[in-house]
Design a protein around this motif. Structure first.
Motif, PDB file in Angstrom:
ATOM      1  N   LEU A  49       9.699  41.729  69.501  1.00 38.45           N
ATOM      2  CA  LEU A  49       9.861  41.078  70.797  1.00 38.45           C
ATOM      3  C   LEU A  49       9.620  39.588  70.662  1.00 38.45           C
ATOM      4  N   GLY A  50      10.482  38.799  71.282  1.00 34.28           N
ATOM      5  CA  GLY A  50      10.299  37.354  71.305  1.00 34.28           C
ATOM      6  C   GLY A  50       9.211  36.976  72.294  1.00 34.28           C
ATOM      7  N   ILE A  51       8.379  36.028  71.903  1.00 32.45           N
ATOM      8  CA  ILE A  51       7.263  35.581  72.734  1.00 32.45           C
ATOM      9  C   ILE A  51       7.471  34.111  73.067  1.00 32.45           C
ATOM     10  N   SER A  52       7.592  33.824  74.353  1.00 35.49           N
ATOM     11  CA  SER A  52       7.801  32.436  74.781  1.00 35.49           C
ATOM     12  C   SER A  52       6.513  31.767  75.236  1.00 35.49           C
ATOM     13  N   GLY A  53       5.570  32.567  75.679  1.00 39.46           N
ATOM     14  CA  GLY A  53       4.350  32.015  76.255  1.00 39.46           C
ATOM     15  C   GLY A  53       4.327  32.159  77.758  1.00 39.46           C
ATOM     16  N   GLY A  54       5.416  32.662  78.327  1.00 43.54           N
ATOM     17  CA  GLY A  54       5.481  32.871  79.769  1.00 43.54           C
ATOM     18  C   GLY A  54       4.890  34.208  80.182  1.00 43.54           C
ATOM     19  N   VAL A  55       4.765  34.390  81.474  1.00 47.70           N
ATOM     20  CA  VAL A  55       4.164  35.604  82.021  1.00 47.70           C
ATOM     21  C   VAL A  55       4.986  36.838  81.654  1.00 47.70           C
ATOM     22  N   ASP A  56       6.310  36.741  81.710  1.00 46.67           N
ATOM     23  CA  ASP A  56       7.159  37.894  81.411  1.00 46.67           C
ATOM     24  C   ASP A  56       7.000  38.363  79.970  1.00 46.67           C
ATOM     25  N   SER A  57       7.040  37.425  79.029  1.00 46.73           N
ATOM     26  CA  SER A  57       6.931  37.846  77.629  1.00 46.73           C
ATOM     27  C   SER A  57       5.519  38.329  77.317  1.00 46.73           C
ATOM     28  N   LEU A  58       4.510  37.731  77.945  1.00 43.49           N
ATOM     29  CA  LEU A  58       3.141  38.202  77.753  1.00 43.49           C
ATOM     30  C   LEU A  58       2.994  39.632  78.253  1.00 43.49           C
ATOM     31  N   THR A  59       3.509  39.909  79.436  1.00 40.05           N
ATOM     32  CA  THR A  59       3.415  41.250  80.010  1.00 40.05           C
ATOM     33  C   THR A  59       4.155  42.263  79.146  1.00 40.05           C
ATOM     34  N   ALA A  60       5.378  41.931  78.762  1.00 40.14           N
ATOM     35  CA  ALA A  60       6.164  42.841  77.922  1.00 40.14           C
ATOM     36  C   ALA A  60       5.477  43.086  76.585  1.00 40.14           C
ATOM     37  N   ALA A  61       4.913  42.043  76.003  1.00 39.86           N
ATOM     38  CA  ALA A  61       4.253  42.179  74.708  1.00 39.86           C
ATOM     39  C   ALA A  61       2.992  43.029  74.804  1.00 39.86           C
ATOM     40  N   LEU A  62       2.234  42.859  75.865  1.00 41.17           N
ATOM     41  CA  LEU A  62       1.038  43.691  76.034  1.00 41.17           C
ATOM     42  C   LEU A  62       1.404  45.164  76.174  1.00 41.17           C
ATOM     43  N   LEU A  63       2.464  45.445  76.928  1.00 44.06           N
ATOM     44  CA  LEU A  63       2.928  46.833  77.062  1.00 44.06           C
ATOM     45  C   LEU A  63       3.434  47.366  75.724  1.00 44.06           C
ATOM     46  N   ALA A  64       4.159  46.540  74.994  1.00 48.23           N
ATOM     47  CA  ALA A  64       4.694  46.957  73.697  1.00 48.23           C
ATOM     48  C   ALA A  64       3.571  47.240  72.705  1.00 48.23           C
ATOM     49  N   GLN A  65       2.593  46.346  72.631  1.00 51.95           N
ATOM     50  CA  GLN A  65       1.489  46.552  71.695  1.00 51.95           C
ATOM     51  C   GLN A  65       0.704  47.806  72.063  1.00 51.95           C
ATOM     52  N   ARG A  66       0.494  48.021  73.359  1.00 53.45           N
ATOM     53  CA  ARG A  66      -0.217  49.233  73.791  1.00 53.45           C
ATOM     54  C   ARG A  66       0.578  50.480  73.423  1.00 53.45           C
ATOM     55  N   ALA A  67       1.895  50.440  73.631  1.00 51.67           N
ATOM     56  CA  ALA A  67       2.737  51.591  73.306  1.00 51.67           C
ATOM     57  C   ALA A  67       2.647  51.926  71.821  1.00 51.67           C
ATOM     58  N   VAL A  91       8.603  21.284  68.273  1.00 53.52           N
ATOM     59  CA  VAL A  91       7.313  21.651  68.859  1.00 53.52           C
ATOM     60  C   VAL A  91       7.528  21.790  70.352  1.00 53.52           C
ATOM     61  N   GLN A  92       7.239  22.975  70.875  1.00 55.34           N
ATOM     62  CA  GLN A  92       7.426  23.216  72.303  1.00 55.34           C
ATOM     63  C   GLN A  92       6.341  22.503  73.099  1.00 55.34           C
ATOM     64  N   HIS A  93       6.719  22.033  74.285  1.00 52.21           N
ATOM     65  CA  HIS A  93       5.734  21.362  75.134  1.00 52.21           C
ATOM     66  C   HIS A  93       4.653  22.331  75.607  1.00 52.21           C
ATOM     67  N   ASP A  94       4.977  23.620  75.629  1.00 50.95           N
ATOM     68  CA  ASP A  94       4.008  24.630  76.070  1.00 50.95           C
ATOM     69  C   ASP A  94       3.505  25.482  74.892  1.00 50.95           C
ATOM     70  N   GLU A  95       3.468  24.893  73.720  1.00 53.76           N
ATOM     71  CA  GLU A  95       3.052  25.620  72.518  1.00 53.76           C
ATOM     72  C   GLU A  95       1.652  26.216  72.676  1.00 53.76           C
ATOM     73  N   HIS A  96       0.787  25.490  73.362  1.00 49.06           N
ATOM     74  CA  HIS A  96      -0.575  25.994  73.580  1.00 49.06           C
ATOM     75  C   HIS A  96      -0.532  27.330  74.333  1.00 49.06           C
ATOM     76  N   ASP A  97       0.329  27.415  75.364  1.00 48.97           N
ATOM     77  CA  ASP A  97       0.453  28.664  76.134  1.00 48.97           C
ATOM     78  C   ASP A  97       0.979  29.796  75.251  1.00 48.97           C
ATOM     79  N   ALA A  98       1.968  29.494  74.451  1.00 53.73           N
ATOM     80  CA  ALA A  98       2.536  30.522  73.569  1.00 53.73           C
ATOM     81  C   ALA A  98       1.488  31.012  72.572  1.00 53.73           C
ATOM     82  N   GLN A  99       0.720  30.099  72.009  1.00 48.21           N
ATOM     83  CA  GLN A  99      -0.312  30.498  71.053  1.00 48.21           C
ATOM     84  C   GLN A  99      -1.413  31.296  71.738  1.00 48.21           C
ATOM     85  N   ALA A 100      -1.755  30.934  72.963  1.00 44.15           N
ATOM     86  CA  ALA A 100      -2.764  31.693  73.715  1.00 44.15           C
ATOM     87  C   ALA A 100      -2.280  33.125  73.959  1.00 44.15           C
TER      88      ALA A 100
END
Length: 125
Positions: A49-67, A91-100
Motif C-alpha cells: 500500500l502506498g503511504i502519503s501521510g494523509g488520513v486516508d492512507s494512514l487509516t487504510a494502512a492501519l487496517l491492512a497491518q492489523r489484517a 522532498v515532500q513538504h509534508d514529509e514529517h506527516d508521512a514519516q509519523a
C-alpha cells in the motif's frame, strides 16, 4: 437536495456515525475481515500500500497491518506481510506527516522510491 444525498449514501452504503465504541470496533473488524478475505481469495500473502501521510492512507494502512498481523497469528504463517511504499517527489513538504504515519503503522517492510527522476523523464518525452 437531501433526498439526493440520501440516495447517494444508500447506493455507496455509507455508514452513519458510530453510535458507540462497540459499533466502531465492529466496523473495524468488518473491514479487517474484508481485507483478509481479499488476500485469501486472491491466493496472496503480501499486501502493498502506498503511504502519503494523509488520513486516508494512514487509516487504510492501519487496517491492512492489523489484517496481516491477525492472519499471521491465526495461521502461524509468517509469509503474511504488509509492505508500505512511499513515493515522494524530491522532498515532500509534508514529509514529517508521512514519516509519523510510518512510525505509527509499523509496517513489516518499508520501501521509499523518489519518483522525481521518472517524472522528469516522462515529462521530457
Amino acid at each position: 437536495m437531501q433526498a439526493v444525498q440520501r440516495e447517494i449514501a444508500q447506493q455507496l452504503k455509507v455508514q452513519p456515525p458510530f453510535a458507540d465504541q462497540a459499533a466502531l470496533e465492529a466496523e473495524v473488524a468488518r473491514r479487517v475481515a474484508f481485507i483478509q478475505q481479499c488476500l485469501k481469495n486472491a491466493g496472496l500473502k503480501v499486501l502493498v500500500l502506498g503511504i502519503s501521510g494523509g488520513v486516508d492512507s494512514l487509516t487504510a494502512a492501519l487496517l491492512a497491518q492489523r489484517a496481516v498481523n491477525e492472519l499471521r497469528q491465526q495461521t502461524g504463517d509468517e509469509q503474511y506481510r504488509f509492505i508500505a511504499v512511499r513515493l515522494p517527489y524530491h522532498v515532500q513538504h509534508d514529509e514529517h506527516d508521512a514519516q509519523a504515519c510510518i512510525d505509527f503503522i509499523q509496517p513489516d517492510e518499508l520501501h521509499t522510491v523518489n519518483i522525481a527522476p521518472a517524472v522528469r523523464a516522462l515529462a521530457a518525452e
